[in-house]
Motif scaffolding. Sequence first.
Motif, PDB file in Angstrom:
ATOM      1  N   THR A   9      25.607 -80.043  32.667  1.00 59.60           N
ATOM      2  CA  THR A   9      25.487 -79.179  31.489  1.00 59.60           C
ATOM      3  C   THR A   9      26.516 -78.068  31.527  1.00 59.60           C
ATOM      4  O   THR A   9      27.175 -77.779  30.516  1.00 59.60           O
ATOM      5  CB  THR A   9      24.071 -78.573  31.414  1.00 59.60           C
ATOM      6  OG1 THR A   9      23.114 -79.631  31.346  1.00 59.60           O
ATOM      7  CG2 THR A   9      23.929 -77.695  30.185  1.00 59.60           C
ATOM      8  N   CYS A  12      29.920 -79.402  30.705  1.00 62.10           N
ATOM      9  CA  CYS A  12      30.072 -79.660  29.269  1.00 62.10           C
ATOM     10  C   CYS A  12      30.252 -78.366  28.489  1.00 62.10           C
ATOM     11  O   CYS A  12      31.057 -78.305  27.553  1.00 62.10           O
ATOM     12  CB  CYS A  12      28.865 -80.430  28.741  1.00 62.10           C
ATOM     13  SG  CYS A  12      28.784 -82.152  29.274  1.00 62.10           S
ATOM     14  N   THR A  21      28.269 -79.643  23.213  1.00 63.01           N
ATOM     15  CA  THR A  21      27.394 -80.106  24.292  1.00 63.01           C
ATOM     16  C   THR A  21      26.131 -80.708  23.693  1.00 63.01           C
ATOM     17  O   THR A  21      25.446 -80.072  22.896  1.00 63.01           O
ATOM     18  CB  THR A  21      27.015 -78.938  25.223  1.00 63.01           C
ATOM     19  OG1 THR A  21      28.198 -78.434  25.859  1.00 63.01           O
ATOM     20  CG2 THR A  21      26.027 -79.387  26.285  1.00 63.01           C
TER      21      THR A  21
END
Length: 202
Positions: A9, A12, A21
């Motif tokens: 995460t 991204c 994202t």
Amino acid sequence: MRARLLEATVECLVERGFSGTSTTLVSERAGVSRGAQLHHFPTKNALVVAAVEHLSDVRRDELAAAAAALPTGRRRTRAVLHMLGDHFASPLFVAALELWVAARTDEALMEAVAPLEQRIGRETHRMTVELLGADESQPGVRELVQATLDLVRGLGLADTITDDARRRRRILDQWADTLDAAIAAGAGPETTGAHAPGKDDR
């Protein structure tokens, strides 16, 4: 699995920004099934906030370890500021910045991000006071510490546009001299010209 999702995460967020994202993209990058991802984090907001919080905790531990190796004496302030400058120029700051911008117009995200940002701000302020050996009972010292954090945060923001490392080092070297002189002089507002920012610990 959870750690892979959180790390993917952050990657991204840094590479694609908040809008770019998606939970699907994160799942693919982490090598985790969509079902498993939804089990841990049912929404995108929950995922990105948890990711930044996780990396903040990791980075806090890294800073604590780095602080143990800082020099003492005349060059300590300069070393502390460079450590903070590098911290605010790291991918973590970029990921957090993406969250702050998105939260500005997303009430639900703001409810999750604001307490996290405030906690991190308090922890960073407390650590900076300890590293500098600053006495916040002296007039103006608290404001000087906060101004220092505002400065390194602003330099980190500039670094998101272009590599600003050389200019950042020059500015922080000069501020270290100014900070040492102000604290040594008693750091009163009449001496330093320091003033309280609009919000503390941010």
